[in-house]
Each structure stands twice: as C-alpha cells, then as structure tokens.
Design a protein around this motif. Structure first.
Motif, PDB file in Angstrom:
ATOM      1  N   UNK A 167      -2.456  -2.966  -2.301  1.00 31.20           N
ATOM      2  CA  UNK A 167      -1.663  -1.976  -1.566  1.00 31.20           C
ATOM      3  C   UNK A 167      -1.229  -0.834  -2.489  1.00 31.20           C
ATOM      4  N   UNK A 210      -4.358  -7.936   6.015  1.00 31.22           N
ATOM      5  CA  UNK A 210      -3.659  -9.177   5.614  1.00 31.22           C
ATOM      6  C   UNK A 210      -4.052 -10.348   6.509  1.00 31.22           C
ATOM      7  N   UNK A 264       8.300  -1.951   4.618  1.00 36.02           N
ATOM      8  CA  UNK A 264       7.921  -2.378   5.973  1.00 36.02           C
ATOM      9  C   UNK A 264       6.490  -2.921   5.985  1.00 36.02           C
ATOM     10  N   UNK A 265       5.592  -2.172   5.352  1.00 39.71           N
ATOM     11  CA  UNK A 265       4.178  -2.578   5.354  1.00 39.71           C
ATOM     12  C   UNK A 265       3.988  -3.911   4.641  1.00 39.71           C
ATOM     13  N   UNK A 266       4.618  -4.036   3.471  1.00 35.12           N
ATOM     14  CA  UNK A 266       4.438  -5.283   2.707  1.00 35.12           C
ATOM     15  C   UNK A 266       5.053  -6.473   3.432  1.00 35.12           C
ATOM     16  N   UNK A 273      -2.169  15.221  -1.680  1.00 30.62           N
ATOM     17  CA  UNK A 273      -1.623  14.154  -2.544  1.00 30.62           C
ATOM     18  C   UNK A 273      -0.323  13.653  -1.906  1.00 30.62           C
ATOM     19  N   UNK A 274      -0.468  12.838  -0.934  1.00 25.38           N
ATOM     20  CA  UNK A 274       0.714  12.314  -0.242  1.00 25.38           C
ATOM     21  C   UNK A 274       1.146  11.005  -0.876  1.00 25.38           C
ATOM     22  N   UNK A 275       2.432  10.744  -0.814  1.00 28.62           N
ATOM     23  CA  UNK A 275       2.937   9.459  -1.313  1.00 28.62           C
ATOM     24  C   UNK A 275       3.734   8.768  -0.218  1.00 28.62           C
ATOM     25  N   UNK A 276       3.581   7.482  -0.159  1.00 23.80           N
ATOM     26  CA  UNK A 276       4.290   6.730   0.880  1.00 23.80           C
ATOM     27  C   UNK A 276       5.773   6.595   0.499  1.00 23.80           C
ATOM     28  N   UNK A 277       6.610   6.542   1.491  1.00 20.07           N
ATOM     29  CA  UNK A 277       8.044   6.371   1.221  1.00 20.07           C
ATOM     30  C   UNK A 277       8.316   4.898   0.904  1.00 20.07           C
ATOM     31  N   UNK A 290      -0.017   1.512   7.638  1.00 14.07           N
ATOM     32  CA  UNK A 290       0.689   0.246   7.895  1.00 14.07           C
ATOM     33  C   UNK A 290      -0.197  -0.699   8.710  1.00 14.07           C
ATOM     34  N   UNK A 341      -1.792  -4.371   7.590  1.00 15.05           N
ATOM     35  CA  UNK A 341      -1.413  -5.600   8.311  1.00 15.05           C
ATOM     36  C   UNK A 341      -2.682  -6.295   8.842  1.00 15.05           C
ATOM     37  N   UNK A 401       1.377   7.385   8.240  1.00 15.47           N
ATOM     38  CA  UNK A 401       2.015   6.186   7.656  1.00 15.47           C
ATOM     39  C   UNK A 401       1.851   4.977   8.576  1.00 15.47           C
ATOM     40  N   UNK A 432       2.524  17.742  -0.174  1.00 16.66           N
ATOM     41  CA  UNK A 432       3.471  17.773  -1.290  1.00 16.66           C
ATOM     42  C   UNK A 432       2.894  18.495  -2.498  1.00 16.66           C
ATOM     43  N   UNK A 433       1.613  18.361  -2.709  1.00 18.53           N
ATOM     44  CA  UNK A 433       0.938  19.045  -3.805  1.00 18.53           C
ATOM     45  C   UNK A 433      -0.551  18.979  -3.575  1.00 18.53           C
ATOM     46  N   UNK A 478      -3.194   7.191   2.589  1.00 20.16           N
ATOM     47  CA  UNK A 478      -2.266   8.063   3.317  1.00 20.16           C
ATOM     48  C   UNK A 478      -2.789   9.498   3.319  1.00 20.16           C
ATOM     49  N   UNK A 537       5.564  -6.859   6.678  1.00 14.14           N
ATOM     50  CA  UNK A 537       4.735  -7.203   7.847  1.00 14.14           C
ATOM     51  C   UNK A 537       3.420  -7.848   7.415  1.00 14.14           C
ATOM     52  N   UNK A 538       2.852  -7.336   6.321  1.00 11.38           N
ATOM     53  CA  UNK A 538       1.570  -7.875   5.845  1.00 11.38           C
ATOM     54  C   UNK A 538       1.726  -9.309   5.354  1.00 11.38           C
ATOM     55  N   UNK A 539       2.818  -9.570   4.623  1.00 13.96           N
ATOM     56  CA  UNK A 539       3.038 -10.931   4.119  1.00 13.96           C
ATOM     57  C   UNK A 539       3.260 -11.916   5.273  1.00 13.96           C
ATOM     58  N   UNK A 585      10.588   3.105   2.114  1.00 14.29           N
ATOM     59  CA  UNK A 585      10.866   2.384   3.363  1.00 14.29           C
ATOM     60  C   UNK A 585       9.556   1.911   4.004  1.00 14.29           C
ATOM     61  N   UNK A 586       8.568   2.831   3.995  1.00 13.68           N
ATOM     62  CA  UNK A 586       7.254   2.477   4.564  1.00 13.68           C
ATOM     63  C   UNK A 586       6.587   1.368   3.749  1.00 13.68           C
ATOM     64  N   UNK A 587       6.744   1.444   2.410  1.00 11.22           N
ATOM     65  CA  UNK A 587       6.171   0.399   1.546  1.00 11.22           C
ATOM     66  C   UNK A 587       6.747  -0.968   1.886  1.00 11.22           C
ATOM     67  N   UNK A 617      -1.588   5.499  -1.456  1.00 10.04           N
ATOM     68  CA  UNK A 617      -1.459   6.963  -1.429  1.00 10.04           C
ATOM     69  C   UNK A 617      -2.778   7.642  -1.070  1.00 10.04           C
TER      70      UNK A 617
END
Lengths: 180, 147
Positions: free
Chosen positions: A23, A56, B27-29, B17-21, A49, A53, A45, A98-99, A31, B31-33, B23-25, A28
């Motif tokens: 993950x 998994x 939630x995802x982890x 170049x997006x990065x996950x928040x 997600x 899932x 996002x 963002x960049x 995403x 739910x995945x677990x 909170x999203x990390x 990134x």
C-alpha cells in the motif's frame, strides 16, 4: 520485480505488514492515476480505497502474472472507467494538483510548472475517456501497449490507434493554444 | 520547435503528484485488514476438506509403495528359491502362510495391478479388521487366492 514477488508471497500467507508495504509503495502513484482519469481527488481516493480492499480479499489465492504496479494500475483504471460511465456528461472541477514537474528550478520554471499543472489536466480532459485512459496508462504508469491491451481486454491495434488518435488530438489542441 | 512536437514528454512530465491523506490511509488499511481477516477465515474453512483429501491420498500412495516393495521382495525371493533345490521338509507354518499370502498378492497384482492389490487389502481389512490373531489359517486365506 523480485521484491514484488516476495511481498505477494508474504501477503498470500496473511502478512499484514507485507500488505501495508504494498500500500505504502503504490498508493500515491495509483492516486495520481485515478486523479488523471477522473479529475476529482475525493473520488480518486475512493477508487484507491476500493481497489486495495478488493486486493486484500484475494489473500491466499492472489496470483501475480506481471508486475504489481501493472496489476493495481489496471484495477484502478477499470474502477475509474466504471465510475466514469456512471457520471458521463458531468463536468467535475479539479481541486487536486499539488505539484507536477520536479525538474524545473527558479521562479520562471515554477511559473511554467504552475501553468502546466493546471493546463495539462485540462488538456487531457478534452480527450475522449478511452484515449485519455490509454495515454495515461502508457505515459504515466509506463505500461506497455501489450500490457494495456491485456488489462483492458482490447486488441493491441485498438490500444495503439487510441493512443495515436489521442496524441494527435492533443497536438492539435496544443497548436491551437499556441497560435492564439 | 513547437511545444506540440514533444507532446509525449509534456504529458509524461505532467503526471500529477498526489498524496493520500492520513485519514484515507487509515480507512483503507483498516478496511483492507478486515477484508483480509474475513477472507482468510472463509478460505481456511473451505480448505480443510482439501487437507483431509491430501492426507488420504498420501496414505494411499504410502500403502501402494509398501505393496510394491513387498511384491518386489517376494518376486526376488521366489526367484532365489527356484535356484535352490527343495529340501522337502521345512515344517514352518508361518512361512507357508506368508508364502501363500504372497502368492495370492502376486496373482492379484498380475490380475489388476496396484488397484487390485489395494482392493484385496481393503477387502481383507473389511472382513477381518486390523487384528488377525484370533483368525484361523483357513479363514485368513479364504478368498485371497487372487481369484
């Protein structure tokens, strides 16, 4: 590649640490792909997600035939296409970049980058979804045409022609923008 | 050079170049677990009959291997025996029993290979059970002559 195989092997034996590493390594990138295809960070996002899932849920039976990046990118592209079908016709505003280019330096370079950051997503958004999908998978995710064809269930000729038409259209749009 | 000449490079450089928040990390982890746990529980219950099948197969293979070794030893012994002139009197009941049993096994093997041998062993076990100490010689040999 070998690291992918080791991580998948551990994941198939129920290692949550291996899953977390997968993950962290790909989130990134995926995403960014989803954002390029859907132009909405919150929906992107959600897509990432859902993909993780679903991934998994394959624990114990997951069989990696290509690269992990290629597999996950395909999942994102397929999910994004489903969402795009649902909201066809809707125009979603971007709120995400963002960049972009990290190779430039100094204020003039940054200015160009900022312009490009807004310009390129708009440029890609003017393409039909099928062409945008192939271009993004090839140029951003570095997937080969054969790999894309296999992932999307298309012939390689179809993928190549979509790419060619897409690039041609981008070139036309860009030429018109420059001459304005 | 017009910018459009290098359109591929331009698009490649424009990769967001997006990065996950965080909170999203999370939630995802989470739910995945949970999905992993559910999947492993389902699969472990699904796979248990498979393990049983595997052990049954392994037992059958081991039994077949033991039979092959026994038959091989018997054939070798039988060959040696032919070369030695009979003494006429051995008086060993156990030896006779073994010899007749081996002959019946050999005939079974010639009749139907390992399957026939396996079947004969199974029939014998069904008829007499694992303990044969209280069974007479006649009972033991009845129906096991390869016919």
């Amino acid at each position: 590649m070998i690291e992918d195989r080791i991580l998948v092997w551990k994941f198939n034996r129920g290692s949550k640490d291996a899953f977390r590493r997968i993950y962290e390594e790909h989130k990134n990138d995926l995403l960014g792909l989803a954002v390029s295809l859907l132009r909405d960070k919150s929906i992107a996002e959600d897509v990432v997600h859902d993909v993780f899932v679903s991934f998994a849920e394959t624990v114990g039976t997951f069989n990696l035939s290509g690269t992990l990046k290629g597999y996950l990118s395909t999942c994102v592209a397929n999910r994004a296409r489903d969402i795009n079908r649902l909201k066809t016709g809707q125009n979603v505003e971007t709120d995400f970049i963002e960049a972009t280019d990290t190779t430039s330096d100094g204020p003039p370079g940054n200015l160009i980058v900022c312009e490009r950051a807004n310009f390129l997503p708009d440029l890609l958004a003017r393409l039909p979804y099928e062409q945008r999908e192939v271009i993004v998978l090839h140029l951003h995710q570095e997937m080969r045409f054969r790999e894309i064809a296999g992932a999307l269930g298309l012939s390689i000729n179809t993928v190549q022609s979509r790419y060619r038409y897409g690039i041609k259209k981008l070139r036309t749009i860009l030429d018109n923008e420059v001459t304005k | 050079m017009k910018p459009s000449d290098d359109i591929e490079k331009l698009v490649r450089q424009g990769k967001p170049r997006s990065t996950t928040s965080s909170r999203a990390d999370k939630l995802t982890l989470d739910d995945s677990f949970s999905a992993m746990d559910r999947a492993m529980q389902t699969k472990s219950s699904k796979f248990s009959p498979g393990r049983k099948n595997f052990s049954t197969i392994a037992i059958r293979i081991a039994a077949a291997a033991a039979i092959v070794i026994a038959v091989g030893l018997f054939l070798g012994r039988d060959k040696d025996k032919r070369e030695v002139p009979p003494t006429g009197d051995n008086g060993d009941t156990n030896r006779e029993t073994k010899l007749i049993s081996m002959m019946s096994l050999r005939l079974s093997y010639q009749r139907g290979g390992l399957d026939a041998l396996d079947e004969q062993f199974r029939d014998t076990l069904d008829a007499f059970g694992p303990r044969s100490s209280g069974i007479s010689m006649r009972d033991l040999l009845e129906g096991t002559n390869g016919s």
